[in-house]
Design an enzyme around this catalytic site. Structure first.
Site, PDB file in Angstrom:
ATOM      1  N   ALA A  30       0.889  -1.066   0.035  1.00 24.77           N
ATOM      2  CA  ALA A  30      -0.075   0.018   0.150  1.00 24.77           C
ATOM      3  C   ALA A  30       0.826   1.322   0.031  1.00 24.77           C
ATOM      4  CB  ALA A  30      -0.875   0.032   1.356  1.00 24.77           C
ATOM      5  N   HIS A  31       0.115   2.399  -0.050  1.00 27.13           N
ATOM      6  CA  HIS A  31       0.710   3.628  -0.133  1.00 27.13           C
ATOM      7  C   HIS A  31       1.643   3.954   1.062  1.00 27.13           C
ATOM      8  CE1 HIS A  31      -2.047   5.547   2.809  1.00 27.13           C
ATOM      9  NE2 HIS A  31      -2.849   4.740   1.960  1.00 27.13           N
TER      10      HIS A  31
END
Lengths: 350, 350, 350
Positions: free
Chosen positions: A237-238
């Site tokens: 994920a980010h």
């Protein structure tokens, strides 16, 4: 190519047991090997196969070499020796294919030397591609992307705008680098998209498995550091950071803003919550679910993740739960009998 | 661009604490922010960083603003305020790139205005593409597909025949829409493929993460309703319906014919069996496995899914199982001693 | 097309109940069906809908046909009957589209007859494509790949060098065949890549779901045997073998060198460790985690996988753990009271 067993021992820094002049033409699995092949044994489970193999020689650890008739290459790290010999027999030297006229190259692109750009590759404006990079058909290289020397970008990979890829990186087919992080702010009953303005930075010698997804940061960067190896279908994920030489098996999911240390080993189908730190040298066994910060050097399993040994014990207890319930019911009955007996005696004594 | 803190407060409907005339040129994370940046604090975990940040202002909830020296933008919904300011500073206005001559457009295709169709895009016969849609390289738009206005179809996305995509939809790289549902009828010892004749319908304002797969219906439609947001690597089987403004984290698997309500929140790596209904406003925490119909407004965890609080308790019990077993063994011993003692006394008394 | 109910019964080997001359023009779900449609009922859960359906006829098992007013097609295998009638009404005859001039075909490629090769398909040198194969846009067919007759390769599929694909195989969009196995030898503090020199062999009548990844073998082959059906987003590691007519639901991960038997059924999100054997006719229920060899004909669940029935019992015990702990605490208290009472009596008696 043909090498003597002695040549091979020298290449991998091992020792010969038996006839070192024997000539080796290839390397095969222990069941498939023929005369002229060298084979290898790294899992003692397959030890019985040594008696029936047709291989001319075997790579083996000195510790498990017992009454061996087959000539052997003794190595403290037989798996590494195997890998090096495999590379010797199989690896081709790089040959530049040039830049296909069926590819599309944008404006102000900087191209290195001796490239291999296949048909149907799209390279966006201001991208920089290092020397001897190979980009397979259907790969999308966004505007302003940087790719280092000797990297291999397989077919149908996406690298979105401004992301940076180091040297000697391998991105397997279908990998997505720099897709938007999953960021939404609740706005009444709906969701408001948070622009994902950051990038993904992938350092040198990283390898990323087929169809993995690595999201760009909301702000700043998602960062995969030097030597990281990811298996297939992994979700990063980010704003995640993964430290140097960390490896992960397939189908793992790492949530937003997690910081993973270096030399971490992650088993298949592991998951983590967001915003936690996992220390250096941690091992997360398959399917473990991490819900809090983890100190370095831990060996964890289960969900929520606890020391693996403790988890194995709890797991054993889990399987015995029906038995446990039976025992408790029996104790309850017995205690009741004792209590009644005691009460009766008390009354008798009064 | 430069805005005063007051301008920004007006934009997001918040209030200023401190100097509202201070000029803001950008927005950054609390650790990376420099003079002239505004930053934000939505997770109290990062509260200590407020003392060391170089940011000129901070977006913060009025409740956690305590003795703050930094000028602040007070917002009841600081995450939303952050998102809106981020959009202000970063979002580009759409610019049409036209239709690349390296794309392929089939017969009887209806094209909207101001499109951006990149090289190596394939658009099948009778497709309809709305105005200001962007279609990146390697995307496949099947025969008869409809795409609404202002939608973004990233690289290497597949939308198979007859599926419909609404307006302002974002499909991230590698998404597959309309692949065959997994339907086979047992035919003796083999499997007979059931034709998957339906479609996928994706309503307005949906966002679907990289490498997600949404299968077409056997008959009828698989339906993703307005405002749904899906993270990466999610599997949606044939004939599933997902209600409005439902969000799902990554690597979730929804089995065939499941109907999910609106405003549902689904954690990472969740799975469901087929043919069940999940009510509105349900929350499924990470990794939960749903095996039956779920009434609205439930907050569930575990496998099989039960009320989350109950699951946490059971989970705590699980980790204490080895201790529990020890206690039971001790009780058994003690009860035996008591029983023997009682028996002895009884015999003594006789 | 229009058929009588009698025609349909003959096609599927079933019997008519009611008016066999009734004319059927289509097939729909029980809720959506209109006059002129046949529908089907395979899940007794939907039995009440039979009273309200507008369908002219229903496919149903003779066992659950009770006081049925609607004309019916009675079949011992109603799901198969449904599939065959669906195919009758929906399946189009194959039409060759030829070889697009926007595709790229390498050197010494062998092409069968009546092909459909779409734009932006890449076919490497020395590949062999069987007759009536369909290859959709963005598919990458590596050097020396073989594809059998009547196979369908959907958009953005990757088949890397030397892999072989049988006849009537369907590879859904985004599938990756022949990516490198995840093999590294530890070399001090770093990882040394083991060349993955083998291939993937996919036999006839296999279907592989969207975005699945099947890694090539280190040596030898990863082998998916005849009639195997894989749902979406599945990971198959290097050197795995999957036996004939085995089926797997989505998001399953099979680790390296695992040998799975024939007619095995694998539920969603299942995982296995590496180097194990799973026997013929085994069923692994959803999410089960297999950590050891499994004998044929087992029906397993849980992690680690145990007989499903045993797992359900343990799972029930797990949910009752808080109650169990309470009971144990109560017993402990009671035993203590008994012990004290007994001690007191002993002292009184002295």
């Amino acid at each position: 190519m043909e090498k003597t067993l002695e040549d091979l021992a020298e290449l991998v820094g091992g020792e010969v047991s038996g006839d070192g002049a024997i000539r080796i033409k290839g390397i095969k699995g222990i069941a498939e090997a023929e005369k002229g092949d060298i084979t290898f044994l790294t899992n003692t489970k397959y030890l019985p196969l040594l008696k029936t193999t047709k291989a001319s020689a075997v790579i083996i650890s000195p510790e498990i070499k017992t009454n061996l008739k087959t000539p052997a290459l003794l190595s403290q790290n037989p798996y590494l020796a195997f890998a090096k010999i495999l590379r010797l027999f199989y690896q081709k030297t790089y040959q530049s294919l040039g830049i296909s006229k069926h590819s599309f190259v944008g404006k102000e692109v900087t191209l290195g030397e001796e490239l291999s750009i296949y048909p149907f590759v799209y390279i966006g404006n201001r991208a920089k591609i290092g020397s001897r990079a190979t980009i397979f058909p259907g790969a999308f290289i966004g505007d302003g992307v940087t790719i280092g020397d000797d990297s291999i970008i397989y077919s149908n990979v996406t690298i979105r705008e401004r992301c940076t890829i180091g040297s000697r990186v391998i991105l397997h087919p279908g990998v997505v680098i720099g897709s938007d992080g999953f960021g939404f702010a609740k706005d009444g009953n709906q969701y408001f998209k948070i622009p994902q303005t950051g990038i993904v930075k992938i350092d040198d010698d990283v390898e990323i498995g087929a169809n993995c997804c690595i999201d760009r940061a909301t702000l700043g960067k998602t960062w995969i550091k030097k030597g990281v190896k990811l298996d297939n279908l992994i979700q990063i994920a980010h704003n995640v950071e993964i430290g140097e030489h960390t490896v992960s098996a397939a189908q793992v999911g790492i949530s937003g803003s997690v910081k993973i240390g270096s030399h971490v080993t992650i088993g298949g189908q592991v998951g983590t919550v967001g915003h936690i730190k996992i220390g250096d040298n941690v091992t997360l066994t398959a399917r473990c679910g991490v819900t809090r910060d983890i100190a370095p050097d831990q060996f964890l399993g289960g969900f929520p993740a606890i020391p693996h040994r403790k988890w194995l014990k709890a797991q054993a207890g889990f399987l015995n739960l029906p038995d446990l319930r039976k025992r408790i019911a029996e104790i309850e009955k017995e205690v009741q009998i004792l209590a009644e007996e005691l009460k009766k005696r008390g009354e008798e004594n009064e």
